[in-house]
Design a protein around this motif. Structure first.
Motif: not given
Ligand code: GTP
Length: 254
Positions: A25-30, A68-77, A83-87
């Motif tokens: 996972e990457y913080p958006v600011l990264d 599924n109850t609904g989860a949010l996943y973040s990563r850098k692509i 390099q873009v932050s994807l959620q």
């Protein structure tokens, strides 16, 4: 190759087992400043929404999940060299009302629809009712975003189950064209490439729709809070729960 999952090894590192593969996972600011692509995966029950997300993020297919109850996943692509932050927001299922036109759609899903920039609408090619859910679902998205371009793709999942097919590829293509998006027929079970191509296509569409600008949509009207908890631990927790209920009988495909 199918490997038995051994619950006793799932939290160690260095194995090919799913839980041993860290999902970064990457913080958006990264990432590129203000370049944040937010997509939501929507569809009827059991169509493979979670399986598709897991396949995209980890290249793995896991046989079963708790509801599924609904989860949010973040990563850098990497998108066009940036390099873009994807959620990616997973969601509980939607279902058609008895009149087959309206939708049962939890408030949590409405929030996710409002929050997202791009939409993965999923049906199973083995379930015609899941296909019939898509048009009302798209209309629902449209009601929440009445103005402007809506980046969307239509995904017909479970293409490995050809003998159980209830929706033709033509029907998928036609529906996608009517929504103004591309159609991808994929198998989360059998194939990473198709799933990857579908998600990346949508990310590209979203990125273009955001115009490479500030990444935040300028929207009027009702403000809805973003969905809860960007949390990859949630995925691990859910998988562990499945493991503990199924023990060594579960399998994963590598
Ligand atoms: N054969 C096959 N089975 C799949 C595929 N994708 C998912 N499944 C199976 O379909 C079932 C449902 O998958 P999920 O990913 O939980 O589906 P979902 O849409 O998130 O389900 P809900 O939690 O009900 O919303 C599971 O048993 C998966 O193993 C696929 O491409 N092929």
């Amino acid at each position: 190759m199918r490997l038995p999952i051994d619950p006793t090894t799932t939290m160690n590192s260095g194995s090919s087992n799913f839980l041993l593969v860290p999902i970064q996972e990457y913080p958006v600011l990264d990432c590129v400043p203000n370049k944040n692509v937010k997509i939501v995966v929507l569809g009827a029950s059991n169509v493979g929404k979670t399986a598709l997300i897991v396949r995209f993020l980890t290249k793995r297919f896991i046989g079963d999940y708790e509801a599924n109850t609904g989860a949010l996943y973040s990563r850098k692509i990497n998108l066009d060299g940036e390099q873009v932050s994807l959620q990616v927001q997973d969601t509980p299922c939607v279902s058609l009302q008895d009149d087959a036109e309206g939708l049962y759609c939890q408030e949590q899903i409405n929030r996710s629809i409002y929050w997202a920039d791009g939409y993965v609408l999923v049906f199973s090619i083995t379930d015609h009712s899941s296909y019939r859910t898509i048009q009302p679902l798209y209309q629902h998205v449209r009601r929440i975003h009445p103005a402007g371009n809506i980046p969307v793709i239509l995904v017909g999942n479970k293409s490995d189950l050809l003998r159980a097919r209830q929706v033709t590829a033509d029907e998928g293509e036609t529906l996608a064209a009517s929504l103004g998006g591309a159609y991808f027929e994929v198998s989360a079970r059998e194939n990473h490439e198709g799933v990857h191509a579908a998600f990346l296509h949508l990310c590209g569409e979203v990125s273009r729709a955001l115009g490479g600008g500030n990444g935040e949509k300028r929207r009027g009207g009702l403000h809805l809070a973003r969905p809860k908890s960007p949390n990859m631990q949630e995925l691990k927790r859910r998988f562990r729960q499945v493991l503990s209920s199924k023990g060594k009988s579960s399998t994963t495909t590598l």
